[in-house]
Design a protein around this motif. Structure first.
Motif, PDB file in Angstrom:
ATOM      1  N   CYS A  33       0.794  -1.283   0.077  1.00 19.38           N
ATOM      2  CA  CYS A  33       0.052   0.004   0.008  1.00 19.38           C
ATOM      3  C   CYS A  33       1.059   1.351  -0.025  1.00 19.38           C
ATOM      4  CB  CYS A  33      -0.980  -0.068   1.248  1.00 19.38           C
ATOM      5  SG  CYS A  33      -2.216  -1.353   0.894  1.00 19.38           S
ATOM      6  N   TRP A  45      -3.127   9.336   4.007  1.00 16.57           N
ATOM      7  CA  TRP A  45      -3.740   8.372   4.549  1.00 16.57           C
ATOM      8  C   TRP A  45      -3.279   8.169   6.069  1.00 16.57           C
ATOM      9  CZ3 TRP A  45      -2.625   7.694  -0.663  1.00 16.57           C
ATOM     10  CH2 TRP A  45      -1.278   7.191  -0.886  1.00 16.57           C
ATOM     11  N   LEU A  47      -3.765   4.609   8.558  1.00 17.39           N
ATOM     12  CA  LEU A  47      -4.584   3.341   8.622  1.00 17.39           C
ATOM     13  C   LEU A  47      -4.238   2.752   9.945  1.00 17.39           C
ATOM     14  CD1 LEU A  47      -3.401   1.425   5.195  1.00 17.39           C
ATOM     15  CD2 LEU A  47      -5.281   3.120   5.408  1.00 17.39           C
ATOM     16  N   VAL A 128      -9.630  -2.773   8.697  1.00 16.70           N
ATOM     17  CA  VAL A 128      -8.640  -1.733   8.474  1.00 16.70           C
ATOM     18  C   VAL A 128      -9.549  -0.116   8.471  1.00 16.70           C
ATOM     19  CG1 VAL A 128      -6.862  -0.726   6.842  1.00 16.70           C
ATOM     20  CG2 VAL A 128      -6.763  -3.095   7.572  1.00 16.70           C
ATOM     21  N   ALA A 130      -9.380   3.724   7.604  1.00 17.90           N
ATOM     22  CA  ALA A 130      -8.650   5.094   6.789  1.00 17.90           C
ATOM     23  C   ALA A 130      -9.242   6.194   7.317  1.00 17.90           C
ATOM     24  CB  ALA A 130      -8.655   4.857   5.492  1.00 17.90           C
ATOM     25  N   LEU A 149      -7.340   2.053  -0.827  1.00 12.29           N
ATOM     26  CA  LEU A 149      -8.123   1.083  -0.439  1.00 12.29           C
ATOM     27  C   LEU A 149      -8.346   0.227  -1.670  1.00 12.29           C
ATOM     28  CD1 LEU A 149     -10.860   2.573   1.543  1.00 12.29           C
ATOM     29  CD2 LEU A 149      -8.708   1.833   2.277  1.00 12.29           C
TER      30      LEU A 149
END
Ligand code: FMN
Length: 221
Positions: A33, A45, A47, A128, A130, A149
């Motif tokens: 990611c 982001w 996470l 998960v 975000a 995502l």
């Protein structure tokens, strides 16, 4: 795995096996990611990986809130109106999801049971979440979140792990904030359920629909 197979083979999983995903495997997925593109490489982001007893307590609280009829209040409000052609697609999905499980339209109890399972994240052993800083321009941050995502879902699929991006998982942010150390100046955007798919479950197998190219592509030369 071929990229095309991952793109076309990934689908939303709506029943997971309870088996935990090894932290090493989750870490590999998250490493992939890191390479997600973002506006100006801002990487807005953050996470939060929720598993174990913390996830179980959130799952229970989320289901109870849904059962008590509490209204959904995500930190990014869900649109209430959609253009007609999108409304049709949304209604089509709703129909398929119920008929794939053999639930009749008028069977309210079975429909409610399905929504309870949705609020329990379909039994996923990992969620998960975000988030982005509140002072980020939301329109742009949302693009970047969408990209990371999709990377997450494809990287998971490549390792035999199913996913479901879930608006429902962030509908009660007050509950989420009780189990996750999300700072007050962050906005919770979206959650993704992860886990090994129950491949026999009809909802994980029904044929999915997509618009044709001519419905959304305009060629200009
Ligand atoms: C932003 C977003 C939120 C979603 N929220 C939910 C959800 O709360 N519950 C659910 O069952 N599916 C949810 N989905 C999954 C979509 O219904 C699914 O992606 C769509 O029907 C296309 O099917 P596919 O993912 O199987 O290709 C969501 C997807 C996105 C992108």
């Amino acid at each position: 795995m071929e990229l095309k197979d991952a793109i076309t083979g990934r689908r939303s999983i709506r029943k997971f096996k309870p088996d935990a995903i090894e932290k090493k495997v989750l870490t590999e997925i998250l490493e992939d990611c890191r390479w997600t593109p973002s506006w100006g490489n801002t990487q807005p982001w953050e996470l939060f990986v929720l598993t174990g007893p913390a996830l179980e307590s959130y799952r229970k609280a989320s289901k109870e809130k849904m059962e008590s009829g509490e209204i959904f209040s995500p930190e990014v409000p869900m649109p209430e109106e959609w253009p007609e052609h999108m409304k049709k697609r949304y209604a089509g999905l709703g129909r398929v999801v119920l008929t794939a499980q053999g639930i009749a339209r008028e069977d309210k109890a079975a429909r409610v049971q399905f929504y309870k399972e949705m609020h329990a994240f379909f039994g996923a052993p990992c969620l998960v979440i975000a988030a982005v800083p509140k002072d980020t321009r939301l329109e742009y941050a949302m693009l970047d979140i969408g990209l990371i995502l999709q990377t997450l879902c494809l990287a998971a699929y490549d390792r035999g792990i199913g996913s479901c991006i879930m608006a429902v998982s962030v509908g009660y942010p007050d509950l989420l904030r009780k189990v996750l150390p999300v700072p007050a100046d962050r906005r919770i955007i979206m959650g993704v359920a992860l886990g090994y798919p129950d491949t026999d479950f009809p909802l994980n197998r029904f044929p999915r629909e997509r618009a044709k190219l001519e419905d959304f592509v305009t060629w200009v030369s």
